[in-house]
Design a protein around this motif. Sequence first.
Motif, PDB file in Angstrom:
ATOM      1  N   MET A  69       0.838  -1.191   0.000  1.00  0.00           N
ATOM      2  CA  MET A  69       0.000   0.000   0.000  1.00  0.00           C
ATOM      3  C   MET A  69       0.875   1.244   0.000  1.00  0.00           C
ATOM      4  O   MET A  69       1.776   1.382   0.829  1.00  0.00           O
ATOM      5  N   LYS A  70       0.590   2.157  -0.934  1.00  0.00           N
ATOM      6  CA  LYS A  70       1.387   3.372  -1.079  1.00  0.00           C
ATOM      7  C   LYS A  70       0.500   4.612  -0.932  1.00  0.00           C
ATOM      8  O   LYS A  70      -0.681   4.592  -1.278  1.00  0.00           O
ATOM      9  N   PHE A  71       1.106   5.676  -0.444  1.00  0.00           N
ATOM     10  CA  PHE A  71       0.447   6.963  -0.307  1.00  0.00           C
ATOM     11  C   PHE A  71       0.708   7.730  -1.596  1.00  0.00           C
ATOM     12  O   PHE A  71       1.859   7.996  -1.951  1.00  0.00           O
ATOM     13  N   MET A  72      -0.371   8.073  -2.322  1.00  0.00           N
ATOM     14  CA  MET A  72      -0.258   8.644  -3.657  1.00  0.00           C
ATOM     15  C   MET A  72      -0.802  10.067  -3.701  1.00  0.00           C
ATOM     16  O   MET A  72      -1.576  10.488  -2.850  1.00  0.00           O
ATOM     17  N   VAL A  73      -0.421  10.794  -4.760  1.00  0.00           N
ATOM     18  CA  VAL A  73      -0.998  12.110  -5.012  1.00  0.00           C
ATOM     19  C   VAL A  73      -1.056  12.372  -6.508  1.00  0.00           C
ATOM     20  O   VAL A  73      -0.162  11.970  -7.257  1.00  0.00           O
ATOM     21  N   TYR A  74      -2.139  12.995  -6.957  1.00  0.00           N
ATOM     22  CA  TYR A  74      -2.212  13.623  -8.273  1.00  0.00           C
ATOM     23  C   TYR A  74      -2.175  15.128  -8.037  1.00  0.00           C
ATOM     24  O   TYR A  74      -2.975  15.651  -7.253  1.00  0.00           O
ATOM     25  N   ARG A  75      -1.273  15.825  -8.726  1.00  0.00           N
ATOM     26  CA  ARG A  75      -1.180  17.281  -8.620  1.00  0.00           C
ATOM     27  C   ARG A  75      -1.423  17.904  -9.993  1.00  0.00           C
ATOM     28  O   ARG A  75      -0.962  17.383 -11.014  1.00  0.00           O
ATOM     29  N   TYR A  76      -2.131  19.036  -9.986  1.00  0.00           N
ATOM     30  CA  TYR A  76      -2.359  19.761 -11.231  1.00  0.00           C
ATOM     31  C   TYR A  76      -1.221  20.750 -11.404  1.00  0.00           C
ATOM     32  O   TYR A  76      -1.190  21.808 -10.778  1.00  0.00           O
ATOM     33  N   LEU A  77      -0.254  20.391 -12.242  1.00  0.00           N
ATOM     34  CA  LEU A  77       0.941  21.194 -12.474  1.00  0.00           C
ATOM     35  C   LEU A  77       1.139  21.390 -13.969  1.00  0.00           C
ATOM     36  O   LEU A  77       0.943  20.450 -14.752  1.00  0.00           O
ATOM     37  N   ASP A  78       1.530  22.591 -14.345  1.00  0.00           N
ATOM     38  CA  ASP A  78       1.798  22.883 -15.761  1.00  0.00           C
ATOM     39  C   ASP A  78       0.620  22.477 -16.644  1.00  0.00           C
ATOM     40  O   ASP A  78       0.789  21.857 -17.701  1.00  0.00           O
ATOM     41  N   ILE A  90       4.239   8.788  -6.170  1.00  0.00           N
ATOM     42  CA  ILE A  90       4.173   8.087  -4.889  1.00  0.00           C
ATOM     43  C   ILE A  90       4.850   8.959  -3.842  1.00  0.00           C
ATOM     44  O   ILE A  90       5.995   9.392  -4.024  1.00  0.00           O
ATOM     45  N   ILE A  91       4.149   9.226  -2.738  1.00  0.00           N
ATOM     46  CA  ILE A  91       4.722  10.035  -1.666  1.00  0.00           C
ATOM     47  C   ILE A  91       5.539   9.176  -0.723  1.00  0.00           C
ATOM     48  O   ILE A  91       6.681   9.509  -0.378  1.00  0.00           O
ATOM     49  N   SER A  92       4.967   8.044  -0.301  1.00  0.00           N
ATOM     50  CA  SER A  92       5.605   7.203   0.709  1.00  0.00           C
ATOM     51  C   SER A  92       4.813   5.912   0.845  1.00  0.00           C
ATOM     52  O   SER A  92       3.760   5.751   0.214  1.00  0.00           O
ATOM     53  N   PRO A  93       5.287   4.980   1.670  1.00  0.00           N
ATOM     54  CA  PRO A  93       4.407   3.876   2.048  1.00  0.00           C
ATOM     55  C   PRO A  93       3.162   4.424   2.735  1.00  0.00           C
ATOM     56  O   PRO A  93       3.130   5.582   3.166  1.00  0.00           O
ATOM     57  N   ARG A  94       2.134   3.594   2.863  1.00  0.00           N
ATOM     58  CA  ARG A  94       0.873   4.050   3.446  1.00  0.00           C
ATOM     59  C   ARG A  94       1.093   4.632   4.840  1.00  0.00           C
ATOM     60  O   ARG A  94       1.787   4.057   5.673  1.00  0.00           O
ATOM     61  N   VAL A  95       0.484   5.791   5.075  1.00  0.00           N
ATOM     62  CA  VAL A  95       0.513   6.441   6.387  1.00  0.00           C
ATOM     63  C   VAL A  95      -0.906   6.896   6.714  1.00  0.00           C
ATOM     64  O   VAL A  95      -1.392   7.875   6.163  1.00  0.00           O
TER      65      VAL A  95
END
Length: 299
Positions: A88-97, A104-109
């Motif tokens: 399990m991973k800690f994820m993010v979608y960012r609106y850039l450009d 992937i930010i890190s393992p699940r937290v």
Amino acid sequence: MKIDRLILSVFVMVLISCKNKSSNSDEIDSPTFENVYLGQKPPGLIPEPFAPGIVSTDNWEISGVFTPNLKEFYFIREVGETEEEKAMKFMVYRYLDNKWQDSIISPRVGEPLISSDGKIMHLGRKYKERMENGDWSEIKNLHSIIDSIPIMQLSSSASGTYVFDAMGEGVLRYSRIIDGKREEPKLFGEEINAGTANAHPFIAPDESYILWDGRRESGYGNADIYVSFRQYDGSWSEAINLGDKINTASSENGARVTPDGKYLFFNRNVGKVKSTDKYDDVNMFWVDAKVIETLKPKE
């Protein structure tokens, strides 16, 4: 001759553009989407998987939450193809450009929820703080008063009220700020803590309602999502099941509403989708948040 030179010039420009794109290590190889909600068409009053093939895939995806400006979307994803590789991973979608980019930010937290002012990312009994440069701080412990409680999910109102669960206990608690001080956690009454496995609470920023999931004999499945509304005297209404459009014979949990109040997100168990799966898959669904308002008792 002039045409040949023009074609050559265009070809060179294309090569340079491709080279620059491939050498940009900050650009993530992911689909491009426009506007908010990862460019997805908003749902109506029937839940739909959120961003099929992008966020909702054949692996686990749970606990999706947007920042107040709707330019970041955090969630938990199962990464890996075989059972031995999966994690399990800690994820993010960012609106850039002008595009949505994932990383992937890190393992699940914990299970992320973000305060209504966007300054705090709650991760159970831990949190991150938004810094002046826009980044998130390192993980911090939230408060000594709740440090001993095994919290899975914690939600906060605009006035600082915490609502949270406790792994293995099946009950919900709250903690307010009174005269500038954080009060000792208190249990909700039977209108909320009836049944079993009450967990994953979400409190509206104005504290007008609380969403959570639990198991009751009158429910539709393994776990259903419920809502309780704040009444004029400050008490909470009897729990109301969100109904058979939201809840199924399977399991629904982890409800939360987008910062603009428009959409309800939740997790749904969708069964095994691959022959190699050891466990059932869980996907994120979203639906028009009007489903909550329609359940509010008439004055």
